[in-house]
Design a protein around this motif. Structure first.
Motif, PDB file in Angstrom:
ATOM      1  N   GLU A  77      13.725   2.087   0.522  1.00  0.00           N
ATOM      2  CA  GLU A  77      14.116   1.801  -0.463  1.00  0.00           C
ATOM      3  C   GLU A  77      13.092   0.959  -1.600  1.00  0.00           C
ATOM      4  O   GLU A  77      12.903   1.090  -2.789  1.00  0.00           O
ATOM      5  N   SER A  78      12.832  -0.143  -0.836  1.00  0.00           N
ATOM      6  CA  SER A  78      12.055  -1.329  -1.713  1.00  0.00           C
ATOM      7  C   SER A  78      10.676  -1.733  -1.176  1.00  0.00           C
ATOM      8  O   SER A  78      10.013  -2.445  -1.678  1.00  0.00           O
ATOM      9  N   GLY A  79      10.255  -1.117  -0.237  1.00  0.00           N
ATOM     10  CA  GLY A  79       8.878  -1.308   0.379  1.00  0.00           C
ATOM     11  C   GLY A  79       8.885  -2.734   1.044  1.00  0.00           C
ATOM     12  O   GLY A  79      10.006  -3.371   1.672  1.00  0.00           O
ATOM     13  N   HIS A  80       7.774  -3.212   1.223  1.00  0.00           N
ATOM     14  CA  HIS A  80       7.567  -4.621   1.985  1.00  0.00           C
ATOM     15  C   HIS A  80       6.518  -5.632   1.219  1.00  0.00           C
ATOM     16  O   HIS A  80       5.476  -5.249   1.227  1.00  0.00           O
ATOM     17  N   ALA A  81       7.168  -6.333   0.179  1.00  0.00           N
ATOM     18  CA  ALA A  81       6.454  -7.168  -0.650  1.00  0.00           C
ATOM     19  C   ALA A  81       5.424  -7.932  -0.070  1.00  0.00           C
ATOM     20  O   ALA A  81       4.112  -8.092  -0.379  1.00  0.00           O
ATOM     21  N   ALA A  82       5.628  -8.473   1.304  1.00  0.00           N
ATOM     22  CA  ALA A  82       4.727  -9.408   1.825  1.00  0.00           C
ATOM     23  C   ALA A  82       3.290  -8.717   2.363  1.00  0.00           C
ATOM     24  O   ALA A  82       2.410  -9.481   2.101  1.00  0.00           O
ATOM     25  N   THR A  83       3.449  -7.607   2.602  1.00  0.00           N
ATOM     26  CA  THR A  83       2.386  -6.842   2.901  1.00  0.00           C
ATOM     27  C   THR A  83       1.718  -5.940   1.762  1.00  0.00           C
ATOM     28  O   THR A  83       0.888  -5.161   2.085  1.00  0.00           O
ATOM     29  N   GLY A  84       2.403  -5.793   0.738  1.00  0.00           N
ATOM     30  CA  GLY A  84       2.159  -5.162  -0.405  1.00  0.00           C
ATOM     31  C   GLY A  84       2.192  -3.487  -0.225  1.00  0.00           C
ATOM     32  O   GLY A  84       1.652  -2.805  -1.097  1.00  0.00           O
ATOM     33  N   MET A  85       3.220  -3.299   0.404  1.00  0.00           N
ATOM     34  CA  MET A  85       3.574  -1.979   0.679  1.00  0.00           C
ATOM     35  C   MET A  85       4.737  -1.383  -0.314  1.00  0.00           C
ATOM     36  O   MET A  85       5.877  -1.910  -0.193  1.00  0.00           O
ATOM     37  N   PRO A  86       4.494  -0.567  -1.130  1.00  0.00           N
ATOM     38  CA  PRO A  86       5.533   0.042  -2.030  1.00  0.00           C
ATOM     39  C   PRO A  86       6.589   0.983  -1.147  1.00  0.00           C
ATOM     40  O   PRO A  86       6.197   1.127  -0.028  1.00  0.00           O
ATOM     41  N   PRO A  87       7.950   1.212  -1.893  1.00  0.00           N
ATOM     42  CA  PRO A  87       8.815   1.668  -1.285  1.00  0.00           C
ATOM     43  C   PRO A  87       8.163   3.057  -0.678  1.00  0.00           C
ATOM     44  O   PRO A  87       7.301   3.835  -1.223  1.00  0.00           O
ATOM     45  N   LEU A  88       8.711   3.446   0.434  1.00  0.00           N
ATOM     46  CA  LEU A  88       8.340   4.766   1.332  1.00  0.00           C
ATOM     47  C   LEU A  88       8.881   6.165   0.497  1.00  0.00           C
ATOM     48  O   LEU A  88       8.510   7.216   0.855  1.00  0.00           O
ATOM     49  N   ALA A  89      10.141   5.926   0.010  1.00  0.00           N
ATOM     50  CA  ALA A  89      10.833   6.957  -0.502  1.00  0.00           C
ATOM     51  C   ALA A  89       9.969   7.611  -1.525  1.00  0.00           C
ATOM     52  O   ALA A  89       9.148   7.067  -2.257  1.00  0.00           O
ATOM     53  N   ARG A  90      10.073   9.064  -1.557  1.00  0.00           N
ATOM     54  CA  ARG A  90       9.124   9.935  -2.693  1.00  0.00           C
ATOM     55  C   ARG A  90       9.481   9.322  -3.796  1.00  0.00           C
ATOM     56  O   ARG A  90       8.430   9.452  -4.772  1.00  0.00           O
ATOM     57  N   ARG A  91      10.733   9.062  -4.398  1.00  0.00           N
ATOM     58  CA  ARG A  91      11.055   8.731  -5.608  1.00  0.00           C
ATOM     59  C   ARG A  91      11.468   7.085  -5.743  1.00  0.00           C
ATOM     60  O   ARG A  91      12.403   6.755  -4.854  1.00  0.00           O
ATOM     61  N   LEU A  92      11.141   6.462  -6.701  1.00  0.00           N
ATOM     62  CA  LEU A  92      11.601   4.912  -6.888  1.00  0.00           C
ATOM     63  C   LEU A  92      12.930   4.987  -7.490  1.00  0.00           C
ATOM     64  O   LEU A  92      13.413   6.068  -7.949  1.00  0.00           O
ATOM     65  N   SER A  93      13.496   3.918  -7.427  1.00  0.00           N
ATOM     66  CA  SER A  93      14.725   3.862  -8.320  1.00  0.00           C
ATOM     67  C   SER A  93      14.889   4.173  -9.693  1.00  0.00           C
ATOM     68  O   SER A  93      15.782   4.544 -10.091  1.00  0.00           O
ATOM     69  N   ASN A  94      13.589   3.780 -10.426  1.00  0.00           N
ATOM     70  CA  ASN A  94      13.751   4.315 -11.798  1.00  0.00           C
ATOM     71  C   ASN A  94      13.359   5.792 -11.788  1.00  0.00           C
ATOM     72  O   ASN A  94      13.528   6.075 -13.166  1.00  0.00           O
ATOM     73  N   GLY A  95      13.197   6.569 -10.893  1.00  0.00           N
ATOM     74  CA  GLY A  95      13.043   8.064 -11.045  1.00  0.00           C
ATOM     75  C   GLY A  95      11.542   8.335 -10.715  1.00  0.00           C
ATOM     76  O   GLY A  95      11.319   9.532 -10.449  1.00  0.00           O
ATOM     77  N   ASP A  96      10.669   7.293 -11.204  1.00  0.00           N
ATOM     78  CA  ASP A  96       9.263   7.892 -11.128  1.00  0.00           C
ATOM     79  C   ASP A  96       8.980   8.084  -9.877  1.00  0.00           C
ATOM     80  O   ASP A  96       9.519   7.520  -8.623  1.00  0.00           O
ATOM     81  N   GLU A  97       7.598   8.952  -9.394  1.00  0.00           N
ATOM     82  CA  GLU A  97       7.260   9.229  -7.979  1.00  0.00           C
ATOM     83  C   GLU A  97       6.456   8.034  -7.700  1.00  0.00           C
ATOM     84  O   GLU A  97       5.689   7.480  -8.226  1.00  0.00           O
ATOM     85  N   SER A  98       6.771   7.714  -6.326  1.00  0.00           N
ATOM     86  CA  SER A  98       6.078   6.888  -5.593  1.00  0.00           C
ATOM     87  C   SER A  98       4.612   7.268  -5.102  1.00  0.00           C
ATOM     88  O   SER A  98       4.279   8.434  -4.865  1.00  0.00           O
ATOM     89  N   PRO A  99       3.675   6.321  -4.680  1.00  0.00           N
ATOM     90  CA  PRO A  99       2.542   6.825  -4.386  1.00  0.00           C
ATOM     91  C   PRO A  99       2.599   7.331  -2.936  1.00  0.00           C
ATOM     92  O   PRO A  99       3.582   7.150  -2.343  1.00  0.00           O
ATOM     93  N   ALA A 100       1.497   8.129  -2.481  1.00  0.00           N
ATOM     94  CA  ALA A 100       1.680   8.624  -0.987  1.00  0.00           C
ATOM     95  C   ALA A 100       1.627   7.346   0.036  1.00  0.00           C
ATOM     96  O   ALA A 100       1.238   6.448  -0.251  1.00  0.00           O
ATOM     97  N   PRO A 101       2.675   7.686   1.184  1.00  0.00           N
ATOM     98  CA  PRO A 101       2.712   6.461   2.001  1.00  0.00           C
ATOM     99  C   PRO A 101       1.504   6.273   2.687  1.00  0.00           C
ATOM    100  O   PRO A 101       0.587   7.121   3.094  1.00  0.00           O
ATOM    101  N   ASP A 102       1.232   5.008   3.179  1.00  0.00           N
ATOM    102  CA  ASP A 102       0.191   4.426   3.523  1.00  0.00           C
ATOM    103  C   ASP A 102       0.395   3.853   5.096  1.00  0.00           C
ATOM    104  O   ASP A 102       1.156   2.934   5.371  1.00  0.00           O
ATOM    105  N   ALA A 103       0.035   4.511   5.906  1.00  0.00           N
ATOM    106  CA  ALA A 103       0.413   4.175   7.512  1.00  0.00           C
ATOM    107  C   ALA A 103      -0.207   2.691   7.975  1.00  0.00           C
ATOM    108  O   ALA A 103       0.366   2.074   8.639  1.00  0.00           O
ATOM    109  N   ASP A 104      -1.411   2.403   7.190  1.00  0.00           N
ATOM    110  CA  ASP A 104      -1.836   1.014   7.639  1.00  0.00           C
ATOM    111  C   ASP A 104      -1.014   0.021   7.021  1.00  0.00           C
ATOM    112  O   ASP A 104      -0.457  -0.844   7.714  1.00  0.00           O
ATOM    113  N   LEU A 105      -0.379   0.277   6.022  1.00  0.00           N
ATOM    114  CA  LEU A 105       0.682  -0.609   5.191  1.00  0.00           C
ATOM    115  C   LEU A 105       2.092  -0.639   6.135  1.00  0.00           C
ATOM    116  O   LEU A 105       2.669  -1.874   6.166  1.00  0.00           O
ATOM    117  N   LEU A 106       2.494   0.537   6.286  1.00  0.00           N
ATOM    118  CA  LEU A 106       3.586   0.717   7.272  1.00  0.00           C
ATOM    119  C   LEU A 106       3.502  -0.078   8.421  1.00  0.00           C
ATOM    120  O   LEU A 106       4.328  -0.878   9.091  1.00  0.00           O
TER     121      LEU A 106
END
Length: 771
Positions: free
Chosen positions: A528-557
């Motif tokens: 839903e909200s990612g992980h701010a401490a490591t700079g990872m954006p939300p993993l869900a395909r769409r953000l809470s504002n409806g915009d499309e999120s970036p492709a998931p990054d396995a290193d950040l995960l």
């Protein structure tokens, strides 16, 4: 807002409901085709016949067929295709009850045909009794006709008459020949029978599918239902009391209220006289049908619940429904996709291809309950992957999720991408997370990612019932499916890293604490909200504002999960984890996780020559056990307590001073299944002998041990050859067998630490942590 503004409920007879002026019953596209079999139709008939018979002695007898839930679609929002100006003034969209309503319409048409066809023989007869019966036939035939079609006063020939029930997409009401269309089974049936019923009754009606129809099966279901009803109507006519509960004319003649209710008057004396004659069987059969038809029209009742909108209607349906088969959220979502693509273009669209993938998965479940459950679980996982939303299994919530999230997207590609993502979720769960526990997980059309470690991790998470990880994995799997040839290898690499990171985090987290300790919450936050401490954006395909999120990054995960383990999980180092894992009653807390920890510790290990009872890490390839085949082969690698779970003779009392000691890692080992079962509460001396037998490396070492076991009455199930082949796979058993003297609490503690250390060394690198 008042409750009465949301819904209203009114009991109505079949006649009152089906003949309401200007009313048309509309079946949405997501409703299933007519499917009632003989048993369900017969049950409805039995209920009606019971009420019919009870009317002899009880003037208030009715047959109640349950609740019909509908929407009064005043704005024609559910009508598609829509012929403006020709739609009935009162469209009732049926949410629940279309199977019963269809059956009632079939009953009324069959009664209409039987009575009309039989009454022709009375037309030239002038006897008073025949004329009376003919008049009653004409009355009820007219009433029956109004239940299945409505005369609109003008129109192009047969199109002046509207079928009372039609289906979305297949049918459209119109007075104009070029715009009216009735191709659904029920629409076509009512339209074609209506034409037949207005002609001279010279031949029986024959129901046939429309010309050019590609799917004959749905018409056959309705045709089969009609034949069942024809047979039951004949049973009524012939007073077949072996199959149905029916009153005789002997009792009808004496029951004046019965006569008054069904024909609005007493039977004429001439009719009573005819009913006493043996040779008047045709007369009797026709009168029985007239009486039964009037009972169906006036004394068979339903409660009509009319809801303000579709959401309220489905909520009401779930609250009232106890025996029906509710439509899944996917089934009610499909018409939205069809509407978005356009009815004509849907069959050749990408969306149709994606929806077929979902249907292919769900149709694999034979039982309705299983299909409902699979659909619900799919939507929960998809909601996590798509929006990072925690969705319950309530049908109303799942329907709203589809409706709201699909409709707020822009037309065209955004909606197609939503459906594509749903199809990827279905394909992933179908193949990588199969319901059949014996099935091996695989990544459909991504064979290059199906390495043994990947399959092991998938099966590991599945065996833990760790479905919270599905949302994460669906995102990475979807990236592979979308990638072009150039970017596909990177997407595959990312998925592999993601699955190993999830498996390692879940095992290390759960093996170091007594409960799951909100592990699901951490995965949900990442979605839903990612992980701010490591700079990872939300993993869900769409953000809470409806915009499309970036492709998931396995290193950040991987970094995010390692950070959560360290900060929220308070596992900042190998020492922290070993200390926690060694102290908890692992077997009692989570058996599957514990078995994996033992298997990881045994991987490429050997007995420690300097410390009997312990094992040490060996060189790579020495003893490969951390793979899918060994993980699934519970027959050769089952968890065994060294000191038995219940206090037994031959064991130190100190092992039982704390009831958690017995279930710690240090008191557990891996053994073949049959031997594990036979050991149970054996003494330490007896168990140590069996461990020596099981871990003997040569025949010279094994033979005297087998003789010793035989002398002590110990039964070994495997042959000498099998024992020697399996011995190298039991390093823990060999280490335990090397212990001289008592099995002590100190040894259990040291083994717990060593096993945890070895397991960490194998698992932690999957999470990017030093082994």
């Amino acid at each position: 807002m008042q409750i009465s503004d949301v819904f209203s409920a009114h009991p109505k007879s079949v006649w009152e409901y089906l003949c309401e002026n200007g009313q048309g019953l509309y079946v949405p596209a997501y409703q299933r085709q007519y499917s009632w079999d003989k048993s369900k139709i017969s049950r409805l008939f039995e209920d009606a016949c019971h009420g019919f018979t009870m009317l002899i002695d009880h003037e208030d007898s009715i047959t109640f067929l349950g609740t019909i839930i509908a929407i009064h679609d005043t704005q024609y929002l559910t009508v598609n295709p829509l012929v403006k100006g020709d739609v009935p003034s009162r469209v009732m969209t049926i949410i629940d009850g279309q199977q019963r309503l269809t059956t009632l319409l079939l009953i009324n048409t069959v009664l209409h045909e039987e009575i009309r066809y039989r009454s022709v023989k009375l037309q030239d007869q002038e006897h008073e009794d025949r004329q009376w019966l003919l008049e009653e036939c004409m009355k009820v035939v007219g009433r029956l006709a109004k239940t299945f079609e409505e005369d609109k006063d003008y129109g192009d020939g047969a199109f002046r008459f509207y079928p009372r029930m039609i289906r979305a997409y297949d049918d459209s009401w119109s007075r104009k020949k070029g715009k009216a269309n009735y191709t659904s089974p029920i629409g076509h049936y009512l339209h074609s029978y209506g034409q037949h019923g207005r002609e001279e009754p010279k031949r029986p009606y024959k129901f046939e599918a429309p010309e050019g129809s590609s799917d004959q099966s749905k018409y056959k279901l309705l045709s089969d239902g009609r034949r069942t009803i024809q047979s039951l109507i004949k049973d009524v006519a012939k007073n077949n009391t072996q199959n149905l509960e029916l009153p005789s004319f002997d009792v009808m003649i004496g029951a004046r209220p019965f006569q008054d209710i069904l024909v609005k008057a007493d039977f004429p004396e001439s009719v009573k006289a005819t009913l006493t004659k043996d040779e008047a069987e045709n007369f009797k059969e026709l009168l029985r049908l007239v009486l039964f038809a009037n009972f169906v029209l006036d004394r068979v009742a339903v409660t009509i619940v009319t809801a303000k909108n579709e959401d309220y209607a489905f909520d009401m349906f779930e609250a009232l429904n106890t025996t029906g088969e509710p439509l899944t959220a996917f089934e009610t979502f499909k018409p939205r996709v069809i509407h978005c693509e356009g009815l004509e273009a849907y069959e050749t669209s990408k969306s149709h291809e994606y929806m077929k993938s979902v249907e292919g998965y769900l149709d694999g479940f034979g039982k309705t309950d299983d299909k409902q459950d699979a659909t619900s679980r799919l939507i929960v996982a998809f909601a996590s992957a798509e929006r990072g939303e925690k969705l319950s299994k309530r049908l109303s919530e799942q329907r709203r999720f589809f409706k709201e999230n699909f409709e707020k997207l822009g037309e065209g590609d955004p909606k197609k991408d939503f459906v594509r993502h749903l199809s990827h979720a279905a394909i992933f769960i179908q193949h990588a997370w199969p319901d059949d526990k014996a099935a091996k997980p695989r990544l459909f059309s991504v064979e290059e990612a199906t390495a043994d470690e990947v399959v092991l991790c998938l099966d590991l998470l599945r065996s833990f019932k760790h479905t919270i990880t599905q949302g994460v994995l669906i995102r990475f799997y979807s990236e592979i499916r979308k990638a072009d040839a150039e970017n596909r290898p990177k997407a595959v690499e990312s998925f592999i890293k993601a699955i190993k990171s999830c498996a390692a985090f879940s095992v290390l987290w759960r093996a170091s604490r007594r409960t799951t300790d909100n592990i699901d919450m951490h995965y949900r936050k990442l979605m839903e909200s990612g992980h701010a401490a490591t700079g990872m954006p939300p993993l869900a395909r769409r953000l809470s504002n409806g915009d499309e999120s970036p492709a998931p990054d396995a290193d950040l995960l991987q970094k995010a999960l390692a950070s959560i383990l360290s900060i929220e999980g308070k596992i900042e180092s190998k020492e922290d984890w070993v200390k926690s894992a060694a102290k908890i009653p692992a077997y009692r807390v989570q058996r599957e996780v514990t078995r994996f920890i033992l298997l990881a510790a045994a991987h490429d290990s050997a007995d420690d020559k300097t410390a009997p009872g312990l094992t040490v890490a060996g060189k790579s390839g020495l003893l490969p056990l951390l793979d899918y085949s060994h993980w699934r082969d519970e027959g050769s690698q089952t968890v065994e307590h060294v000191a038995p779970q219940k206090r037994a003779e031959g064991w130190l009392d100190s092992l039982y001073d704390d009831d958690e000691i017995i279930d710690r890692l240090g008191n557990l080992t891996l053994l073949p299944g049959p031997e594990n079962t036979s050991l149970s509460n054996a003494s330490w001396t007896r168990k140590r002998l069996i461990y020596k037998v099981l871990s003997a490396a040569t025949s010279d070492e094994l033979d005297p041990l087998l003789q010793q076991a035989k002398d002590q009455g110990v039964d070994i199930s495997k042959s000498t050859t099998e024992l020697l082949e399996n011995s190298r796979h039991l390093p823990m058993a060999k280490a335990v067998a090397a212990v001289e003297g008592d099995w002590t609490l100190d040894l259990v503690d040291r083994r717990s630490v060593r096993i945890a250390e070895l397991a960490w060394a194998r698992i932690a690198p999957w999470l990017g942590l030093p082994g």
